[in-house]
Design a protein around this motif. Structure first.
Motif, mmCIF file in Angstrom:
data_model
loop_
_atom_site.group_PDB
_atom_site.id
_atom_site.type_symbol
_atom_site.label_atom_id
_atom_site.label_comp_id
_atom_site.label_asym_id
_atom_site.label_seq_id
_atom_site.Cartn_x
_atom_site.Cartn_y
_atom_site.Cartn_z
ATOM 1 N N LYS A 6 18.266 -8.562 91.289
ATOM 2 C CA LYS A 6 19.414 -8.696 90.392
ATOM 3 C C LYS A 6 19.383 -7.689 89.242
ATOM 4 O O LYS A 6 20.298 -7.644 88.430
ATOM 5 C CB LYS A 6 19.490 -10.114 89.850
ATOM 6 N N GLY A 7 18.309 -6.907 89.159
ATOM 7 C CA GLY A 7 18.220 -5.863 88.144
ATOM 8 C C GLY A 7 17.913 -6.360 86.739
ATOM 9 O O GLY A 7 18.100 -5.630 85.772
ATOM 10 N N LEU A 8 17.406 -7.569 86.609
ATOM 11 C CA LEU A 8 17.131 -8.123 85.284
ATOM 12 C C LEU A 8 16.030 -7.357 84.553
ATOM 13 O O LEU A 8 16.182 -6.991 83.390
ATOM 14 C CB LEU A 8 16.766 -9.605 85.396
ATOM 15 N N VAL A 9 14.931 -7.100 85.241
ATOM 16 C CA VAL A 9 13.823 -6.377 84.621
ATOM 17 C C VAL A 9 14.210 -4.915 84.394
ATOM 18 O O VAL A 9 13.878 -4.325 83.363
ATOM 19 C CB VAL A 9 12.546 -6.492 85.482
ATOM 20 N N THR A 10 14.944 -4.361 85.327
ATOM 21 C CA THR A 10 15.419 -2.981 85.192
ATOM 22 C C THR A 10 16.215 -2.806 83.909
ATOM 23 O O THR A 10 16.010 -1.852 83.157
ATOM 24 C CB THR A 10 16.296 -2.605 86.404
ATOM 25 N N ARG A 11 17.097 -3.738 83.637
ATOM 26 C CA ARG A 11 17.895 -3.664 82.407
ATOM 27 C C ARG A 11 17.061 -3.973 81.171
ATOM 28 O O ARG A 11 17.199 -3.321 80.140
ATOM 29 C CB ARG A 11 19.093 -4.599 82.497
ATOM 30 N N LEU A 12 16.184 -4.953 81.268
ATOM 31 C CA LEU A 12 15.347 -5.346 80.140
ATOM 32 C C LEU A 12 14.504 -4.179 79.631
ATOM 33 O O LEU A 12 14.382 -3.965 78.428
ATOM 34 C CB LEU A 12 14.445 -6.515 80.536
ATOM 35 N N TYR A 13 13.935 -3.415 80.557
ATOM 36 C CA TYR A 13 13.077 -2.302 80.169
ATOM 37 C C TYR A 13 13.799 -0.951 80.207
ATOM 38 O O TYR A 13 13.173 0.091 80.038
ATOM 39 C CB TYR A 13 11.821 -2.271 81.041
ATOM 40 N N ASP A 14 15.095 -0.974 80.407
ATOM 41 C CA ASP A 14 15.931 0.231 80.350
ATOM 42 C C ASP A 14 15.385 1.362 81.225
ATOM 43 O O ASP A 14 15.163 2.475 80.761
ATOM 44 C CB ASP A 14 16.075 0.695 78.909
ATOM 45 N N VAL A 15 15.183 1.075 82.514
ATOM 46 C CA VAL A 15 14.657 2.087 83.429
ATOM 47 C C VAL A 15 15.647 2.467 84.532
ATOM 48 O O VAL A 15 15.274 3.145 85.489
ATOM 49 C CB VAL A 15 13.304 1.649 84.045
ATOM 50 N N ARG A 16 16.873 2.068 84.387
ATOM 51 C CA ARG A 16 17.885 2.430 85.379
ATOM 52 C C ARG A 16 18.271 3.901 85.208
ATOM 53 O O ARG A 16 18.506 4.368 84.105
ATOM 54 C CB ARG A 16 19.129 1.562 85.217
ATOM 55 N N ARG A 17 18.297 4.610 86.302
ATOM 56 C CA ARG A 17 18.724 6.014 86.258
ATOM 57 C C ARG A 17 20.231 6.086 86.114
ATOM 58 O O ARG A 17 20.955 5.161 86.470
ATOM 59 C CB ARG A 17 18.312 6.734 87.542
ATOM 60 N N ARG A 18 20.677 7.194 85.650
ATOM 61 C CA ARG A 18 22.123 7.411 85.500
ATOM 62 C C ARG A 18 22.809 7.399 86.852
ATOM 63 O O ARG A 18 22.213 7.740 87.864
ATOM 64 C CB ARG A 18 22.389 8.749 84.816
ATOM 65 N N PHE A 19 24.030 6.998 86.849
ATOM 66 C CA PHE A 19 24.889 6.981 88.039
ATOM 67 C C PHE A 19 24.372 6.053 89.135
ATOM 68 O O PHE A 19 24.666 6.233 90.312
ATOM 69 C CB PHE A 19 25.098 8.393 88.602
ATOM 70 N N GLY A 20 23.533 5.067 88.764
ATOM 71 C CA GLY A 20 23.055 4.082 89.735
ATOM 72 C C GLY A 20 22.135 4.628 90.794
ATOM 73 O O GLY A 20 22.074 4.105 91.905
ATOM 74 N N LEU A 21 21.399 5.686 90.475
ATOM 75 C CA LEU A 21 20.516 6.329 91.457
ATOM 76 C C LEU A 21 19.111 5.734 91.456
ATOM 77 O O LEU A 21 18.116 6.446 91.511
ATOM 78 C CB LEU A 21 20.448 7.835 91.181
ATOM 79 N N GLY A 22 19.001 4.445 91.390
ATOM 80 C CA GLY A 22 17.682 3.798 91.425
ATOM 81 C C GLY A 22 17.103 3.625 90.040
ATOM 82 O O GLY A 22 17.816 3.543 89.059
ATOM 83 N N THR A 23 15.779 3.581 89.983
ATOM 84 C CA THR A 23 15.094 3.389 88.710
ATOM 85 C C THR A 23 14.158 4.549 88.433
ATOM 86 O O THR A 23 13.728 5.261 89.335
ATOM 87 C CB THR A 23 14.265 2.088 88.718
ATOM 88 N N SER A 24 13.851 4.731 87.156
ATOM 89 C CA SER A 24 12.900 5.758 86.745
ATOM 90 C C SER A 24 11.490 5.249 86.933
ATOM 91 O O SER A 24 11.248 4.042 86.947
ATOM 92 C CB SER A 24 13.111 6.099 85.266
ATOM 93 N N ARG A 25 10.548 6.168 87.051
ATOM 94 C CA ARG A 25 9.135 5.781 87.137
ATOM 95 C C ARG A 25 8.592 5.665 85.720
ATOM 96 O O ARG A 25 8.314 6.659 85.062
ATOM 97 C CB ARG A 25 8.345 6.826 87.900
ATOM 98 N N VAL A 26 8.454 4.452 85.282
ATOM 99 C CA VAL A 26 7.950 4.180 83.947
ATOM 100 C C VAL A 26 6.891 3.094 84.058
ATOM 101 O O VAL A 26 7.089 2.100 84.748
ATOM 102 C CB VAL A 26 9.072 3.706 82.997
ATOM 103 N N THR A 27 5.762 3.305 83.387
ATOM 104 C CA THR A 27 4.702 2.311 83.350
ATOM 105 C C THR A 27 4.574 1.797 81.928
ATOM 106 O O THR A 27 4.485 2.585 80.993
ATOM 107 C CB THR A 27 3.360 2.918 83.811
ATOM 108 N N TYR A 28 4.582 0.478 81.799
ATOM 109 C CA TYR A 28 4.388 -0.164 80.510
ATOM 110 C C TYR A 28 3.040 -0.870 80.531
ATOM 111 O O TYR A 28 2.715 -1.556 81.502
ATOM 112 C CB TYR A 28 5.462 -1.223 80.259
ATOM 113 N N VAL A 29 2.266 -0.712 79.467
ATOM 114 C CA VAL A 29 1.040 -1.486 79.296
ATOM 115 C C VAL A 29 1.348 -2.519 78.223
ATOM 116 O O VAL A 29 1.668 -2.176 77.086
ATOM 117 C CB VAL A 29 -0.158 -0.607 78.880
#
Length: 62
Positions: A6-29
């Motif tokens: 549902k993209g909840l975590v994607t939105r929470l951590y703001d890792v969605r790529r522009r134009f809906g092209l998946g997610t960025s590679r981001v690591t959070y500690v």
């Protein structure tokens, strides 16, 4: 179906790529108290994510 279908975590951590092209590679500690201690973004080197996260976790445990 992925773990964040549902993209909840994607939105929470703001890792969605522009134009809906998946997610960025981001690591959070995130520490035991829920505080973000490090954020690392690298689209090319997957191993650098693991190395940097491991170094950060080790520094938190000292």
């Amino acid at each position: 179906m992925g773990s964040d279908s549902k993209g909840l975590v994607t939105r929470l951590y703001d890792v969605r790529r522009r134009f809906g092209l998946g997610t960025s590679r981001v690591t959070y500690v995130i520490d035991a108290h829920g505080i973000i201690r490090d954020v690392f973004h690298n689209e090319i080197s997957m191993s650098s994510h693991a190395l940097r996260a491991l170094q950060m976790v080790q520094s938190l445990n000292q």
